[in-house]
Motif scaffolding. Structure first.
Motif, PDB file in Angstrom:
ATOM      1  N   LYS A 102       0.821  -1.207   0.000  1.00 42.86           N
ATOM      2  CA  LYS A 102       0.000   0.000   0.000  1.00 42.86           C
ATOM      3  C   LYS A 102       0.862   1.267   0.000  1.00 42.86           C
ATOM      4  CE  LYS A 102      -3.509  -2.679   2.391  1.00 42.86           C
ATOM      5  NZ  LYS A 102      -2.802  -3.951   2.070  1.00 42.86           N
ATOM      6  N   ALA A 103       1.923   1.262   0.783  1.00 47.66           N
ATOM      7  CA  ALA A 103       2.796   2.431   0.837  1.00 47.66           C
ATOM      8  C   ALA A 103       3.432   2.696  -0.525  1.00 47.66           C
ATOM      9  CB  ALA A 103       3.864   2.234   1.907  1.00 47.66           C
ATOM     10  N   ALA A 104       3.929   1.649  -1.165  1.00 45.31           N
ATOM     11  CA  ALA A 104       4.552   1.818  -2.483  1.00 45.31           C
ATOM     12  C   ALA A 104       3.529   2.280  -3.505  1.00 45.31           C
ATOM     13  CB  ALA A 104       5.192   0.507  -2.927  1.00 45.31           C
ATOM     14  N   GLY A 105       2.321   1.733  -3.424  1.00 44.19           N
ATOM     15  CA  GLY A 105       1.273   2.137  -4.354  1.00 44.19           C
ATOM     16  C   GLY A 105       0.933   3.611  -4.218  1.00 44.19           C
ATOM     17  N   LEU A 106       0.794   4.089  -2.995  1.00 45.32           N
ATOM     18  CA  LEU A 106       0.454   5.497  -2.804  1.00 45.32           C
ATOM     19  C   LEU A 106       1.623   6.417  -3.159  1.00 45.32           C
ATOM     20  CD1 LEU A 106      -1.789   5.350   0.374  1.00 45.32           C
ATOM     21  CD2 LEU A 106      -2.470   5.820  -1.986  1.00 45.32           C
TER      22      LEU A 106
END
Length: 247
Positions: A102-106
């Motif tokens: 999720k962090a990488a996606g955002l």
């Protein structure tokens, strides 16, 4: 294979965009003309009056799209094939809990967006009444959903707005049937929510709900919901302005 290649069977029939939710998302996007929709699914809530680029990993969901976007790209959120600041704004609607990182996606969403980012997500600290019957849902929410504090950590300052769910919501996401408890006893309706595909051992809780509806126990505990037009089920709009924007 993307997850929704297998579980998106009834999605187009059960997940009909609700115009009131669509209006809230459109307002949050502001004046942006070019928008990237990450985890776009079948295209729900994409504004028709803007240039939308949809990104979706599941070919099954892409095939079920209701309306054509300017472009539809099969890709994952954490590897967006676009240049820095390619879009005026970004949206991601009830999808972030499916992203492996999720962090990488955002971070990727922030990279390709020069303006506002609008997320529709769920606050796992909330406990809608259905979790009284299916506590597994609360545990699943805790495991899948970022905390509200995570968004500020990943995106910088954010504005959080509750998205109240109308009693006759046309979009059959998990807690949309808050005033229609009988709907949760219908396996077809449950198939429109990814959470029910992930649950194991929900039969006992659903049987208890059926008994309580028949006996009147549900009405005694939650009957006041039948008089309400909207309900705070825990859904939140997370709105992040570009770096350096004035408050």
């Amino acid at each position: 294979m993307a997850r929704y290649d297998s579980i998106g069977i009834n999605y187009a029939d059960l997940r009909i965009p609700d115009p009131r939710i669509a209006a809230a998302i459109a307002q949050a996007l502001g004046p942006a003309r070019t928008v990237i929709n990450v985890g776009a699914g079948t295209g729900s809530y994409e504004p028709a009056d803007r240039e939308v680029t949809a990104v979706e990993p599941s070919i099954e969901m892409i095939r079920k799209r209701r309306q054509p976007a300017t472009a539809v790209v099969q890709a994952n959120a954490d590897a967006l094939p676009f240049a820095d600041k390619a879009f005026d704004a970004a949206m991601a609607i009830l999808t972030i809990h499916h992203w492996p990182d999720k962090a990488a996606g955002l971070r990727e969403v922030r990279r390709v967006t020069k303006g506002r980012i609008v997320l529709l997500t769920f606050d796992p600290a909330q406990r809608p009444w259905l979790t009284d019957y299916l506590p597994e849902l609360a545990r699943l929410d805790d495991a899948q959903m970022p905390s509200i504090a995570d968004y500020a950590r990943w995106l910088g300052p954010v504005r959080i707005e509750p998205l109240w769910v109308p009693h006759d919501c046309t979009d059959g996401f998990l807690y949309a049937y808050w005033r229609r408890p009988e709907a949760y006893l219908d396996a077809h309706i449950r198939s429109g929510s990814s959470s029910f595909w992930a649950l194991r051992g929900s039969d006992a809780g659903l049987a208890r709900l059926a008994d309580d509806l028949q006996s009147g126990a549900w009405a005694r505990r939650y009957g006041d919901l039948r008089t309400k037009q909207t309900y705070d089920a825990g859904y939140r709009l997370v709105i992040a302005e570009p770096e350096g924007a004035a408050d």
